[in-house]
Design a protein around this motif. Structure first.
Motif, PDB file in Angstrom:
ATOM      1  N   ALA A  22       0.836  -1.206   0.000  1.00  0.00           N
ATOM      2  CA  ALA A  22       0.000   0.000   0.000  1.00  0.00           C
ATOM      3  C   ALA A  22       0.867   1.251   0.000  1.00  0.00           C
ATOM      4  O   ALA A  22       0.578   2.222  -0.720  1.00  0.00           O
ATOM      5  CB  ALA A  22      -0.927  -0.015   1.211  1.00  0.00           C
ATOM      6  N   ARG A  23       1.917   1.232   0.806  1.00  0.00           N
ATOM      7  CA  ARG A  23       2.815   2.390   0.869  1.00  0.00           C
ATOM      8  C   ARG A  23       3.522   2.607  -0.471  1.00  0.00           C
ATOM      9  O   ARG A  23       3.607   3.741  -0.967  1.00  0.00           O
ATOM     10  CB  ARG A  23       3.856   2.178   1.983  1.00  0.00           C
ATOM     11  N   LEU A  24       4.007   1.529  -1.063  1.00  0.00           N
ATOM     12  CA  LEU A  24       4.711   1.647  -2.340  1.00  0.00           C
ATOM     13  C   LEU A  24       3.764   2.050  -3.470  1.00  0.00           C
ATOM     14  O   LEU A  24       4.113   2.868  -4.323  1.00  0.00           O
ATOM     15  CB  LEU A  24       5.402   0.323  -2.671  1.00  0.00           C
ATOM     16  N   PHE A  25       2.569   1.490  -3.487  1.00  0.00           N
ATOM     17  CA  PHE A  25       1.596   1.877  -4.516  1.00  0.00           C
ATOM     18  C   PHE A  25       1.274   3.364  -4.419  1.00  0.00           C
ATOM     19  O   PHE A  25       1.122   4.051  -5.433  1.00  0.00           O
ATOM     20  CB  PHE A  25       0.298   1.075  -4.364  1.00  0.00           C
ATOM     21  N   ALA A  26       1.149   3.867  -3.191  1.00  0.00           N
ATOM     22  CA  ALA A  26       0.837   5.287  -3.000  1.00  0.00           C
ATOM     23  C   ALA A  26       1.994   6.174  -3.450  1.00  0.00           C
ATOM     24  O   ALA A  26       1.777   7.243  -4.031  1.00  0.00           O
ATOM     25  CB  ALA A  26       0.511   5.559  -1.539  1.00  0.00           C
ATOM     26  N   ASP A  27       3.217   5.728  -3.208  1.00  0.00           N
ATOM     27  CA  ASP A  27       4.398   6.542  -3.533  1.00  0.00           C
ATOM     28  C   ASP A  27       4.821   6.427  -4.997  1.00  0.00           C
ATOM     29  O   ASP A  27       5.209   7.422  -5.609  1.00  0.00           O
ATOM     30  CB  ASP A  27       5.577   6.138  -2.646  1.00  0.00           C
ATOM     31  N   ARG A  28       4.733   5.209  -5.551  1.00  0.00           N
ATOM     32  CA  ARG A  28       5.280   4.962  -6.894  1.00  0.00           C
ATOM     33  C   ARG A  28       4.235   4.605  -7.933  1.00  0.00           C
ATOM     34  O   ARG A  28       4.556   4.504  -9.126  1.00  0.00           O
ATOM     35  CB  ARG A  28       6.309   3.819  -6.817  1.00  0.00           C
ATOM     36  N   GLY A  29       3.012   4.367  -7.474  1.00  0.00           N
ATOM     37  CA  GLY A  29       1.970   3.918  -8.389  1.00  0.00           C
ATOM     38  C   GLY A  29       1.944   2.401  -8.470  1.00  0.00           C
ATOM     39  O   GLY A  29       2.955   1.727  -8.213  1.00  0.00           O
ATOM     40  N   PHE A  30       0.806   1.860  -8.846  1.00  0.00           N
ATOM     41  CA  PHE A  30       0.659   0.411  -8.930  1.00  0.00           C
ATOM     42  C   PHE A  30       1.607  -0.174  -9.966  1.00  0.00           C
ATOM     43  O   PHE A  30       2.301  -1.156  -9.705  1.00  0.00           O
ATOM     44  CB  PHE A  30      -0.789   0.065  -9.288  1.00  0.00           C
ATOM     45  N   TYR A  31       1.651   0.445 -11.140  1.00  0.00           N
ATOM     46  CA  TYR A  31       2.491  -0.100 -12.210  1.00  0.00           C
ATOM     47  C   TYR A  31       3.964   0.238 -12.027  1.00  0.00           C
ATOM     48  O   TYR A  31       4.825  -0.376 -12.655  1.00  0.00           O
ATOM     49  CB  TYR A  31       1.984   0.399 -13.567  1.00  0.00           C
ATOM     50  N   GLY A  32       4.262   1.183 -11.149  1.00  0.00           N
ATOM     51  CA  GLY A  32       5.652   1.534 -10.878  1.00  0.00           C
ATOM     52  C   GLY A  32       6.257   0.727  -9.753  1.00  0.00           C
ATOM     53  O   GLY A  32       7.415   0.974  -9.373  1.00  0.00           O
ATOM     54  N   THR A  33       5.510  -0.230  -9.221  1.00  0.00           N
ATOM     55  CA  THR A  33       5.969  -1.050  -8.099  1.00  0.00           C
ATOM     56  C   THR A  33       6.026  -2.517  -8.518  1.00  0.00           C
ATOM     57  O   THR A  33       5.083  -3.026  -9.115  1.00  0.00           O
ATOM     58  CB  THR A  33       5.005  -0.908  -6.904  1.00  0.00           C
ATOM     59  N   SER A  34       7.111  -3.172  -8.207  1.00  0.00           N
ATOM     60  CA  SER A  34       7.259  -4.586  -8.550  1.00  0.00           C
ATOM     61  C   SER A  34       7.028  -5.461  -7.323  1.00  0.00           C
ATOM     62  O   SER A  34       7.155  -5.008  -6.176  1.00  0.00           O
ATOM     63  CB  SER A  34       8.659  -4.864  -9.101  1.00  0.00           C
ATOM     64  N   THR A  35       6.699  -6.720  -7.557  1.00  0.00           N
ATOM     65  CA  THR A  35       6.537  -7.645  -6.438  1.00  0.00           C
ATOM     66  C   THR A  35       7.868  -7.869  -5.726  1.00  0.00           C
ATOM     67  O   THR A  35       7.896  -8.117  -4.518  1.00  0.00           O
ATOM     68  CB  THR A  35       5.982  -8.998  -6.910  1.00  0.00           C
ATOM     69  N   ARG A  36       8.968  -7.749  -6.454  1.00  0.00           N
ATOM     70  CA  ARG A  36      10.286  -7.876  -5.821  1.00  0.00           C
ATOM     71  C   ARG A  36      10.493  -6.749  -4.808  1.00  0.00           C
ATOM     72  O   ARG A  36      11.004  -6.978  -3.702  1.00  0.00           O
ATOM     73  CB  ARG A  36      11.389  -7.839  -6.890  1.00  0.00           C
ATOM     74  N   GLU A  37      10.082  -5.547  -5.161  1.00  0.00           N
ATOM     75  CA  GLU A  37      10.212  -4.405  -4.252  1.00  0.00           C
ATOM     76  C   GLU A  37       9.304  -4.553  -3.034  1.00  0.00           C
ATOM     77  O   GLU A  37       9.695  -4.214  -1.915  1.00  0.00           O
ATOM     78  CB  GLU A  37       9.894  -3.110  -4.996  1.00  0.00           C
ATOM     79  N   ILE A  38       8.112  -5.082  -3.267  1.00  0.00           N
ATOM     80  CA  ILE A  38       7.197  -5.298  -2.149  1.00  0.00           C
ATOM     81  C   ILE A  38       7.771  -6.334  -1.187  1.00  0.00           C
ATOM     82  O   ILE A  38       7.759  -6.145   0.039  1.00  0.00           O
ATOM     83  CB  ILE A  38       5.819  -5.749  -2.659  1.00  0.00           C
ATOM     84  N   ALA A  39       8.278  -7.420  -1.733  1.00  0.00           N
ATOM     85  CA  ALA A  39       8.859  -8.469  -0.895  1.00  0.00           C
ATOM     86  C   ALA A  39      10.037  -7.925  -0.084  1.00  0.00           C
ATOM     87  O   ALA A  39      10.161  -8.210   1.115  1.00  0.00           O
ATOM     88  CB  ALA A  39       9.300  -9.641  -1.757  1.00  0.00           C
TER      89      ALA A  39
END
Length: 208
Positions: A22-39
């Protein structure tokens, strides 16, 4: 459904994934965030992430659930109540604003994403929430409790207040949630009431 965390609960792996996504999606956008970054942000390996969520879309769908499920249920309950519309709208706003303030997840991206074709099938769920709020507003106008304003304009104002609260909270809880929710709900209601002097009685009735 995953619920907002309380102060005394330690986050599970699934909840950590949702929080960081949620934090990454808000900061970078859904398409600008990878599952690797989330992990990496959740301090787990990708296979562990995929154990809980098979795709990035599944993570966003879980955030949409959090953003819509309980707020819609509360709004529909208030829309169907026989109580005065002003009381119902105040109760709904206080509940939803408190929900946002206490939520551990940054829901900034959860509503706008439904305009994306990939998540368009979720939009009817949001329309149910909108329709419930519109019914309360319409009841208030027809009963003479609210000023005769355009229903869609009032609905948009409510959305702006809720989105502003989401942006302000960004996954962090204010020092006094109840006070924040009351002040914002009172501000909205005061602007709508045909007789603003009724606000104190409405607030008191909501506490009963």
């Amino acid at each position: 459904m995953t619920s907002p965390l309380t102060d005394t609960e330690a986050p599970t792996t699934r909840e950590r994934i949702l929080r960081e996504a949620a934090r990454l999606f808000a900061d970078r956008g859904f398409y600008g965030t990878s599952t690797r970054e989330i992990a990496a942000a959740a301090e787990i390996r990708q296979p562990s992430l995929f154990h809980h969520f098979p795709t990035k879309d599944a993570i966003m769908l879980a955030l949409i659930d959090i953003n819509l499920d309980e707020p819609t249920a509360v709004a529909e309950r208030e829309a169907e109540s026989d109580d005065p519309a002003a009381l119902r709208l105040y109760r709904y706003l206080v509940w939803d604003l408190s929900f946002i303030c206490r939520c551990e997840y940054d829901l900034t991206s959860a509503e706008p994403i439904m305009s994306d074709p990939a998540f368009a099938d979720q939009y009817p769920r949001y329309e149910r929430l909108v329709e419930a709020r519109r019914r309360i507003i319409k009841d208030g106008i027809e009963s003479g409790e609210f000023t005769d304003l355009d229903i869609d304009l009032v609905q948009k104002i409510i959305v702006w207040i809720l989105r502003g609260d989401i942006a302000d909270c960004r996954g962090t809880q204010p020092a006094d949630v109840a006070d924040t929710a009351d002040k914002l709900a009172s501000f909205a209601l005061r602007a709508l009431l045909e007789d603003p002097s009724r606000l104190a009685a409405i607030r008191a009735a909501a506490q009963v």
